[in-house]
Structure formats: C-alpha cells, structure tokens
Design an enzyme around this catalytic site. Structure first.
Site, PDB file in Angstrom:
ATOM      1  CD1 TRP A 478      -0.246  -3.082   4.693  1.00  0.00           C
ATOM      2  CD2 TRP A 478      -2.390  -2.074   4.632  1.00  0.00           C
ATOM      3  NE1 TRP A 478      -0.521  -2.202   5.747  1.00  0.00           N
ATOM      4  CE2 TRP A 478      -1.632  -1.769   5.427  1.00  0.00           C
ATOM      5  CE3 TRP A 478      -3.753  -1.680   4.287  1.00  0.00           C
ATOM      6  CZ2 TRP A 478      -2.187  -0.691   6.674  1.00  0.00           C
ATOM      7  CZ3 TRP A 478      -4.240  -0.738   5.233  1.00  0.00           C
ATOM      8  CH2 TRP A 478      -3.544  -0.262   6.139  1.00  0.00           C
ATOM      9  CG  ASP A 479      -1.929  -5.526  -3.903  1.00  0.00           C
ATOM     10  OD1 ASP A 479      -3.245  -5.241  -4.462  1.00  0.00           O
ATOM     11  OD2 ASP A 479      -1.349  -6.287  -4.498  1.00  0.00           O
ATOM     12  NE  ARG A 480      -3.324  -7.465   4.019  1.00  0.00           N
ATOM     13  CZ  ARG A 480      -2.967  -7.681   5.359  1.00  0.00           C
ATOM     14  NH1 ARG A 480      -3.674  -7.108   6.368  1.00  0.00           N
ATOM     15  NH2 ARG A 480      -1.809  -8.261   5.772  1.00  0.00           N
ATOM     16  CE  LYS A 506      -4.580  -9.755  -3.177  1.00  0.00           C
ATOM     17  NZ  LYS A 506      -3.817  -8.705  -3.796  1.00  0.00           N
TER      18      LYS A 506
END
Length: 802
Positions: A478-480, A506
């Site tokens: 999730w690009d966290r 995030k």
C-alpha cells in the site's frame, strides 16, 4: 376564483426540460447503483422527477404536489442516512431545495396549471418542505463545530522553565526539525496567544528558482530554513543553497551546484533542507584550557547540501563556498556503489543527519519505476573529510564495513527518504524506512527486504550495525512507508522520565517506543486484515496498530460518499460500489481497490511537533482515500507505459503488472469521501490521550469563486510549537500561515501567502533586535496542486506589541 391562461410559457417548458434531464440522469445512475447493491433512493427519486417533468409539460398542478412529496421524502431519507452532519446533508438536499425554490416562485408556480392558481395546498406543502430543509441546514451548520473538543489545564500549559531545556537557544533553529530531537519546538516565548494577532510581515525574499521545461510535475518547495548566528540558510528545488540576513531577508550568498538538468527526474524535484555541523561546539564541550574563544577557521562551521543529481556538498556557512577538505573538493558522489540507472532515480531529497563525527545520508528511490532499481543503502561519512565510515545495506545488513571500490550495494531494497534523528548520548541513529519498489508488486522481495520494510531501525553510530528494529507494516502492498521524522522526547512516567521516540505513520498510528530498546511504551497489538489478491501476491494475516492512533475509527460506507450535488455524489456511490473495499489494508486488485487512508497518509513527511516542557504533541492528520488498480502490462498500450509522478499509470518495469494510482475523486474533481479531510490536534503525552481535534483549512483556493468553506482541507506542511504557547502551521490547500492556541487549538491568527505553503515554518529571536520572527517558505507543490512561487516570508510583532 381562477383565471384561464393561454399557451404554456417558455419558462415552464425550460423548467420541465431541466427536471427531465435531472430525472433521467438520476434514474439511469440510480438504477445502475441499485444493481450494484447500493441505495434505491436515486432510482426512485429519478423516476419521480421524470413524472414531475411530464406533469410540468402538461401544466398539471400535481407536479407541485409530487415534487413537494419528493422533497419531504428526500429530507427524511437524508436524516436517516447522515443525521445532522452538515457536509453530508448538503449534497443530498442542496439541488432539490434550489429547484423547490424555483418552483414556488410566483412567476413559475402560478403557471403550473391552465388556470391562475397559487397559495394552494401544493404550494403550502412545498413551502413546508423548503422550511424543513432550511431548518435542517441551519441546525446542522450549528452542529458542525469540532470532532473532539477540550483543552489542556493551566498547569499543563505552564510547563517547565523553557530556558531549562538543555542545549536550546531561542535565537537559533540549527536543524531541520528545530533541534537534534526533531521535535519542531522553540524556546522563544515573545509571541503569545495574547499578542499573536499583532504579527505583521517584516520582509519577503524571492529565490528566483522556478520550474524548468524538463522538470517533473512534482516541483516542490518543502524547505524549512535553518537559523545559525544571524543568517538563515535554505535550499531550492534545483539544489541551490542561499544564505539570508535573518533581520532583513537580504541575500548574503548563493551557491548553485548546477545540477544535471538534462537527466530524467521521474518523480521529485525538491530539497527539504540543509544540515549544519559546528565543530567549535564539540571542541568547546571538551575544552579545559579556559582560553577565550578564537575565531572559527574556515569550514569549522559547515552546511551539508544534498542535491537532486545525487551528490552531497559541504559548504562554509560564511561564504557558501565548498569545503575543499570534504570529499572531492567539497563533493561526495552518492551514486558510487548504486549501479546503473541511479541518476534521476536515487534522490537525496531530505537533509542528512549530522553528529559530532558523522554525516549520515539516505535517499528516495523512484516509486514504482522498476523491479531493478538502486538500493536503499544508508551511508555514514566522516563529517570532516567525507571518507566513508560505514554503510548499512538492507540487503546485506551485517556487512557494514565500507563497500570496496567497484562493488555494488544490493539492488532494489527498502530506502530511507525522509528525515532521520540521532541520539548521540545513546550512540544511535533512528532510520524510518520505506518500501522496496514496486510498492504493490512484491514478488521480487527477499526476506531481508521484508524485514526492513516500513521499519524504524536503530543503528549503532559507531558501526552501522542494527541495535533494534520495529516494523509498522508487514508485507506492504500500500506504499505505507514511514514518511515522518521520528521525534525524541523524555516522557513523564510514574517512575520518572522515560527516553522515548515517537514515530508517526501513514496509517495514522503514533508509535511511542523506548528509544533505548524499541519496546513499546504505548501498547501495540496485531489485528486481522483483509486477505487475498487477484494478481498472484499474498497478504500478511495481521498488521500492527498502536493504542495511540489517528487511523479512521470507522471504515468508509456508501453513505460516506460526497459531492457538490446529488448527481456527482451518486456517481461517487457508484464508484465506491464498483471498487474492492474491505476496510483498512484492502489489497490492491485488478478491479481497483479503495485504499483508506491513502498514499498521502494520515501523517507524511511534515511529522508532528512536540513541546517537551508541557509534554504535549501537536499534529495535523489528513484523511484522503486513493484508488489502487493493478493493470496487466500486456493489456496496456505501449504509449501509456512511460510513467512519471506519483499518480497515474506507474511503469513497474520488469513486472507483469503496472499500477494505476489516483485520488478517489468525483467527476467534478472533488474528493468522493465526505469532509473534513484535514485537522489539527493535540495529545497529552502524560496520559497519551487526545485532548482536542479541530478542522483546519478552507476551500478558498480550491472552490469556485474562492468561497472559503470551512471544510477542513488536507495539509502537506508541518507544525511547530513554541514556549509562548503558540503553534504555527501552513500546508493547507488554502494559502495561509496560521497560528493556534496550544491549549485549545483555537485559530488565533492567519496571514495570506503568495503561493502554496507546503513547507514547515520556523521561528527564532533575533540576536540583534530581540524580535521574534516566524518564517515560512511559500513555493507551492506540483503534486498537491497549489500555486507555485519562490517566496520566503517573515513576520514579527508590530512595535506596540514588542
């Protein structure tokens, strides 16, 4: 008595046509929504409007009766779905109330018949509906105040003697985060809640550095100035370092490294800040001679400038010229050891960490560019001569001795792109890591990459070895990545002070750990998350969560969809129903998945501010959803495969799937989820409880006609707090620097900026005049959509308030 009328007036025909179009759109869209399993209201209302249109064409009084019933039914349905929530109520009833007002006007209403009829039962019922709508709107507006209200006690706000903060000077801001603790706190106390309203602009400076023809879309001014002596030091997106007089804003010197502008910079063109090293400070700490201070030799006090073409340059603070004793005539090439394709892909956008002996550097690696990318190595250089002392390679973490010439660090490993923090007394540097690119295609990841993804890693300053680690997301799809600088603060505990580190994420978690060991101070639990992907990847069964968190309390529901009118709100509901959404950590999918919180995160690089004296934290959480769609490479037109920026179709070269990343927006370009989207908030660190939380920002610079609706907008720019009990922050979609009362969160003052303020302000007391200044970079942000500029603006109290 009634009077017969002749042919149908044009105004009735046009009204009927408008209602026909609205009814048709509502019926078609509502039918599709019902098929998807959504609300039946839109289909029923659409059919009703079509009937109203037919009756208007026929000039039947039943048109007014039916529309009044529809309006009243809509009000009841709206109350059932959202109660008196103004921002959710408004798009459900606004268009229908406007149409009702039109139909009740005498020059329209009396002609909806073949005879002169007005003030009858139909008009009365319609008037009742309009009155009810007005009362609902007024009541919901009155309720639209704060999500969490409260305030700190007077005892908490008094705190300790701010001058008791060791090593702090109210006249300086020597680090990106204000101090070595990364807390964005100043002991300056001349500006208070009582006099902050008397701030006036003192000066404005223009850097002259604006976007060029080859620059990426994300051209951004995210810099926080440093203040050392009587000078401010900034860097621009093209890596130009500039020194300004702190009292007048006049330029003292400028150093342009002339970065390679012909390179392809795929995502970023920014410089968040410089780093400062003062060798005389460390010499004074160990000196026992008692001799008077001697003038500093050249480059005894130096700045470190990271450049977008991947070099690290040491500059003398006095003249801005390179320090010849550092690296190769003042320059260290950071591309060494990264292998092919580093230029334009490996970007050191954040200031390095500086300690007594080391300057420690990381860099951003282009998201979703390729499965074969430069590695996310972290390197420590001798602060004096630029010699490599150690390197931490996430793909080979035990081999921290300097990489031999000609060899390459492990490719495609998690990187550190934001700002880190060091505790020299413990001999540790705290590195917040990101994800291995591509973000959503995880098949190439190794066990070592998985280990260090989205992890706060404590490295030994002397050796670069891992002392402890704490992971915040498992198998991230999730690009966290960890975006925020961690903050060091000694927290008041039952047994005394506890040395803590606070890491925002995030997702919205605030992880509060013992910075000696990495053990949680605030409890952390694992919770079950949605499972399964449709493109061959796997998902972790659980994810961690802190007990202190600003993650959304509830998942999104169809009723949470928003818009400017019932029509675009209906379209958002359709989009919502078409996407995969199982709550937090919904995996990306080929049909498209709703990711909430989205890629921008609840917290991002601006981080939080902490008042160590009052033991409070000030933050600005955001709430925006994104859509993540996996796209088979074989199904994409080759012309679409060239990617760039952090939204749109991402290339993922070497992977069978590309990914399309977009904010979850309506057809009108508005967020599909209901506001507020941005807040300011405070936490009592003694109790770890949220004390207040208020909406922040207006729609002035993003709404038609500049209407300043107090919606609460996202912010991308950090807060600072002061000993005077005032916090400052910009970063919202409207162009303001704001001041807040730390005790209550009340907005006390705001000043208009000439461009977007997507940067963190800073403050200091002048050594010459004794005035306290607040300084903000107003240069805008390409990806955030705010106006681009090049202004550095300073404010101080007017003479009467000094």
């Amino acid at each position: 008595m009634s009077i017969e009328y002749g042919p149908r007036p044009l105004r009735i025909t046009l009204t009927a046509l408008v209602v026909l179009v609205l009814g048709g759109l509502m019926a078609v869209g509502g039918g599709y929504l019902a098929i998807l399993g959504g609300s039946w209201y839109y289909l029923i209302a659409g059919i009703g409007l079509l009937v109203v249109a037919g009756l208007l064409f026929a000039r039947r009084r039943a048109a007014i009766w039916l529309y009044a019933v529809l309006l009243l039914a809509t009000l009841v349905w709206a109350l059932y779905e959202v109660s008196f929530d103004w921002w959710q109520l408004a798009p459900r009833i606004d268009l229908w109330c406007i149409l009702g007002l039109w139909l009740i006007l005498p020059f329209v209403n009396r002609y909806v018949s073949d005879r002169l009829v007005w003030r009858d039962g139909a008009s009365g019922l319609l008037g009742l509906g309009l009155l009810a709508g007005a009362l609902m709107a007024a009541y919901s507006l009155a309720q639209d105040y704060h999500s969490i209200t409260g305030e700190f006690s007077d005892a908490q706000m008094q705190g300790l003697d701010p001058q008791g903060q060791a090593g702090r000077s109210e006249s300086e801001w020597p680090s990106y985060g204000g101090s070595e603790q990364g807390d964005r706190y100043s002991t300056a106390d001349l500006i208070t809640p009582e006099n902050v309203g008397k701030l006036e602009k003192a000066w404005e400076y223009h850097t002259g550095d604006l976007p060029g023809p080859n620059d990426p879309g994300e051209f951004t001014y995210e810099v926080t100035p440093l203040k050392v002596g009587n000078s401010l030091y900034i860097c621009t997106p093209h890596s130009i370092a500039i020194a300004l007089d702190a009292d007048t804003g006049e330029e003292r010197w400028r150093y342009d490294p002339n970065i390679n502008r012909d390179a392809k910079y795929y995502q970023h063109m920014t410089c968040r800040g410089l780093a400062f090293h003062d060798a005389t400070r460390y010499a004074a700490a160990v000196s026992t001679t008692g001799q008077p201070d001697q003038p500093a030799a050249r480059c005894e006090r130096r700045l470190f400038l990271p450049t977008n073409d991947a070099t690290l340059i040491a500059l003398d603070v006095e003249d801005g010229k390179p320090c010849e004793d550092f690296g190769d005539s003042g320059v260290v090439d950071l591309k060494v050891g990264l292998g092919d394709g580093a230029l334009g892909v490996y970007l050191p956008t954040s200031p390095p960490v500086v300690t007594e002996k080391l300057v420690i550097v990381g860099g951003s690696v282009t998201d979703n560019g390729s499965v074969d990318s430069p590695g996310g190595v972290i390197r420590a250089y001798d602060v004096r001569n630029g010699r490599l002392i150690w390197n931490f390679d996430p793909g080979n973490p035990d081999a921290t001795e300097p990489l031999p010439p000609g060899e390459t660090y492990t490719r495609s490993t998690p990187n550190w792109w934001t700002t880190a923090t060091a505790d020299e007394s413990l001999g540790l540097v705290y590195i917040p890591t990101g994800n291995q690119t591509p973000d959503q295609w995880a098949e190439p990841r190794t066990p070592q990459s998985e280990r260090f993804t989205d992890t706060l890693v404590a490295l030994d300053l002397a050796t670069g070895k891992v002392r402890w680690e704490f992971q915040t997301v498992h198998h991230d799809l999730w690009d966290r990545d960890l975006p925020s600088q961690p903050t060091l603060v000694d927290i008041d505990g039952p047994q005394g002070k506890v040395p803590a580190i606070i890491q925002p994420t995030k997702r919205g978690d605030l992880y509060v750990l013992d910075r000696r060991t990495g053990e949680p101070i605030v409890p952390v639990d694992e919770f079950s998350v949605p499972q399964g992907t449709d493109y061959g990847d796997f998902t972790a069964p659980t994810q961690p969560a802190s007990a202190l968190s600003y993650a959304p309390d509830e998942p999104l529901y169809e009723k949470d969809m928003w818009g400017g009118t019932p029509l675009d709100q209906m379209m958002c509901r359709i989009q919502f129903r078409k996407l995969r959404y199982d709550g937090d950590f919904t995996p990306p999918s080929q049909k498209g998945s709703l990711i909430y919180p989205g890629n921008v995160g609840t917290f991002n690089w601006p981080s939080v501010a902490v008042d160590p004296s009052r033991q409070l934290l000030f933050g600005a959480p955001n709430y925006l959803a994104f859509v993540s769609t996996m796209v088979k490479r074989s199904e994409v037109d080759p012309d679409e495969r060239s990617g760039g920026g952090e939204t749109g179709l991402q290339p993922n070269l070497g992977a069978p799937y590309m990914v399309r990343l977009e904010p979850f927006l309506s057809v009108l370009g508005l967020p599909c989820q209901t506001p507020p989207w941005g807040f300011v908030t405070a936490v009592d660190l003694r109790t770890m409880k949220k004390v207040w939380m208020h909406k922040n920002g207006t729609s002035r610079d993003s709404a038609p006609l500049g209407i300043p609706f107090p919606v609460g907008t996202p912010a991308l720019g950090g807060p600072i707090v002061t000993a005077g009990g005032v916090a400052f922050m910009s970063g919202t979609l409207d162009y303001y620097l704001r001041a807040y009362d730390l005790q209550t969160g009340e907005e006390l003052w705001k000043a208009r900026l000439p461009a977007g303020g997507q940067a963190t302000p800073m403050t200091y007391v002048s050594e010459k005049t004794g005035k306290q200044y607040v300084v903000q970079m107003a240069g805008g942000h390409g990806s955030f959509g705010t106006k681009i500029g090049d202004s550095v603006v300073a404010w101080t109290l007017d003479e009467d308030a000094q």
